[in-house]
Design a protein around this motif. Structure first.
Motif, PDB file in Angstrom:
ATOM      1  N   VAL A  81      -3.475  -4.578   9.887  1.00  0.00           N
ATOM      2  CA  VAL A  81      -2.105  -4.393   9.373  1.00  0.00           C
ATOM      3  C   VAL A  81      -1.479  -3.138   9.973  1.00  0.00           C
ATOM      4  N   ARG A  82      -2.241  -2.059  10.047  1.00  0.00           N
ATOM      5  CA  ARG A  82      -1.708  -0.811  10.616  1.00  0.00           C
ATOM      6  C   ARG A  82      -1.321  -1.005  12.082  1.00  0.00           C
ATOM      7  N   CYS A  85       1.957  -2.813  12.190  1.00  0.00           N
ATOM      8  CA  CYS A  85       3.044  -1.899  11.806  1.00  0.00           C
ATOM      9  C   CYS A  85       3.398  -0.962  12.951  1.00  0.00           C
ATOM     10  N   LEU A  89       6.257  -3.860  13.767  1.00  0.00           N
ATOM     11  CA  LEU A  89       6.997  -3.916  12.517  1.00  0.00           C
ATOM     12  C   LEU A  89       7.739  -2.628  12.192  1.00  0.00           C
ATOM     13  N   PHE A 142       3.045 -12.654   4.852  1.00  0.00           N
ATOM     14  CA  PHE A 142       3.090 -11.485   3.975  1.00  0.00           C
ATOM     15  C   PHE A 142       2.670 -11.882   2.559  1.00  0.00           C
ATOM     16  N   TRP A 176      -1.128  -1.963   1.900  1.00  0.00           N
ATOM     17  CA  TRP A 176      -1.471  -1.595   3.275  1.00  0.00           C
ATOM     18  C   TRP A 176      -0.211  -1.444   4.129  1.00  0.00           C
ATOM     19  N   TYR A 177       0.811  -2.232   3.842  1.00  0.00           N
ATOM     20  CA  TYR A 177       2.044  -2.161   4.635  1.00  0.00           C
ATOM     21  C   TYR A 177       2.839  -0.893   4.375  1.00  0.00           C
ATOM     22  N   ALA A 180       3.781   1.733   6.822  1.00  0.00           N
ATOM     23  CA  ALA A 180       4.995   1.630   7.635  1.00  0.00           C
ATOM     24  C   ALA A 180       6.196   2.323   7.023  1.00  0.00           C
ATOM     25  N   LEU A 200       7.590  -3.696   2.205  1.00  0.00           N
ATOM     26  CA  LEU A 200       7.929  -5.120   2.233  1.00  0.00           C
ATOM     27  C   LEU A 200       9.241  -5.430   1.522  1.00  0.00           C
TER      28      LEU A 200
END
Length: 422
Positions: A81-82, A85, A89, A142, A176-177, A180, A200
């Motif tokens: 996920v990182r 991002c 993202l 997501f 985890w998002y 970002a 998100l």
């Protein structure tokens, strides 16, 4: 009306976006396609006005091993996920936003249709007051749908225990998002938007989210919650494979054909393909490997009963197959199922565990580890060929998927409605 599509070179989501864009153009609307320079030929072949990213990341070649995502190198989910991002993202969000605003100012669209990972393009549409639609080419990636297990672990639906598991996993994955969040809020401040509380939350800018998958495939019996809607599969063949011929020896094969296909993008898959070739060598089958642009020609050795093709149209090849061995990418999986072909799935990452879970749920194939041995792969293939229940399940599911209609047309109609309600 005028539609601006924004996407990036990331493999299987480009051709579906081109399909929907072409459907809109064919019904008299104007479309501009903003993407990596690597996608220029595909867009122009589809008759679309094309513009490359000017300051945002802009790949000039397809499927090269130095893909900025590099997610194939990571196995720990928070690290994956990182990486997403940082590569797409969030970290380049301001550059994506500024490039999209520039394209909006030049093209004057009535709506923006974006890939779901381009948060910078989303905030540009928000900043300019334009309706925003998101177009996926697979299952929703997501953890924001509460009616399905969250994306990532490959969970299957269940009872009360599964519901509790899914709720906890959904909250954990969403957190985890938030890695970002500083980059996203810096980009939003730079273009005059208020900050987000959670990363998100940027998805709330979308009026319509079209899912380029089948509701039948996606565990679905009930309609999804707003703003989600199913378009159905967006099975467009990339222009580099569309006209590739099928060798006569394969088309005329009397032994069952087993297709080996492991993505159009680089994911470190050469070793898995080689083990699949070893698994089929000596079996009473005709194996076919399609490399695509991800793997250099000559890097995978053929076998006496396994041909290696640099490129081939899966729309022409899959109907000939009795089984498919694949990584589990959505386009490969859906195309096989639509032709009633069972699948041995060896997930490499991305959406692959989710698609594998759905294959198993429907009884249309088997799942193996990405590092499975030739012996294990051989045994799985022979199970698919010898046990007719797998093919029956694939055919039943394929019929339900086909009955959902033309995904490109349905997505175009939904985006027209969204833009018209402005």
């Amino acid at each position: 009306m005028r539609f601006l599509f924004t996407t990036f070179e990331g493999g299987g989501h480009v051709a579906p976006a081109l399909l929907v864009a072409r459907r809109l153009r064919d019904t008299g609307h104007e479309v501009a396609f903003l993407s990596d320079a690597a996608n220029r030929s595909q867009a122009e072949d589809a008759g679309l006005a094309f513009e490359p990213w000017r300051t945002a990341p802009n790949r000039v070649a397809m499927a090269q091993a130095d893909d900025p995502l590099q997610d194939w190198k990571r196995r720990w989910p928070p690290a994956v996920v990182r990486a997403i991002c940082d590569a797409v993202l969030a970290r380049p969000a301001l550059r994506y936003a500024q490039d999209t605003i520039g394209s909006i100012e030049r093209f004057h669209p009535d709506a923006v249709i974006s890939n779901e990972l381009l948060f910078g393009a989303m905030m540009a549409a928000e900043r300019c007051g334009l309706p925003l639609g998101l177009l996926t080419a697979n299952v929703w990636c997501f953890p924001t749908r509460t009616d399905l297990p969250p994306f990532g672990p490959g969970f299957r639906p269940g009872g009360w225990f599964a519901a509790r598991r899914d709720r906890n996993a959904r909250a954990m994955i969403a957190s985890w998002y938030d890695h970002a969040l500083p980059d996203l809020n810096a980009a939003r401040r730079a273009i005059g938007l208020p900050p987000l509380d959670r990363a998100l939350d940027q998805l709330a800018a979308a009026k319509t989210i079209m899912l380029g998958t089948s509701q039948a495939f996606d565990f679905g019996e009930e309609p999804p919650p707003a703003p989600f809607a199913y378009a159905g599969p967006l099975g467009e063949v990339p222009n580099w494979a569309r006209s590739a011929p099928i060798p006569d020896a394969i088309a005329a094969a009397t032994a069952p054909i087993v297709l080996i296909s492991f993505s159009t993008t680089f994911q470190g898959q050469a070793g898995a393909i080689a083990r699949c070739v070893q698994a089929l060598a000596g079996l009473p089958v005709q194996g076919v490997v399609t490399l695509g642009p991800a793997i250099p020609p000559g890097s995978v050795r053929a076998a006496p009963n396994v041909a290696v093709l640099t490129e081939a149209s899966h729309d022409r090849l899959v109907p000939l197959a009795a089984a498919v061995i694949a990584h589990g990418g959505h386009g490969t999986v859906i195309r096989a199922l639509m032709h009633g072909v069972p699948i041995v799935c060896m997930p490499m990452g991305r959406d692959h565990p989710e698609n594998a879970a759905r294959i198993i749920h429907h009884g249309a194939g088997l799942r193996l580890s990405r590092s499975a041995s030739p012996r294990s792969i051989r045994a799985a293939v022979m199970r698919l060929l010898r046990q007719p229940e797998f093919a029956r399940a694939a055919k039943l599911l394929g019929a339900r998927i086909r009955a959902e209609g033309d995904g490109g047309r349905l997505a175009a109609k939904a985006f027209l409605g969204m833009a018209g309600s402005r």
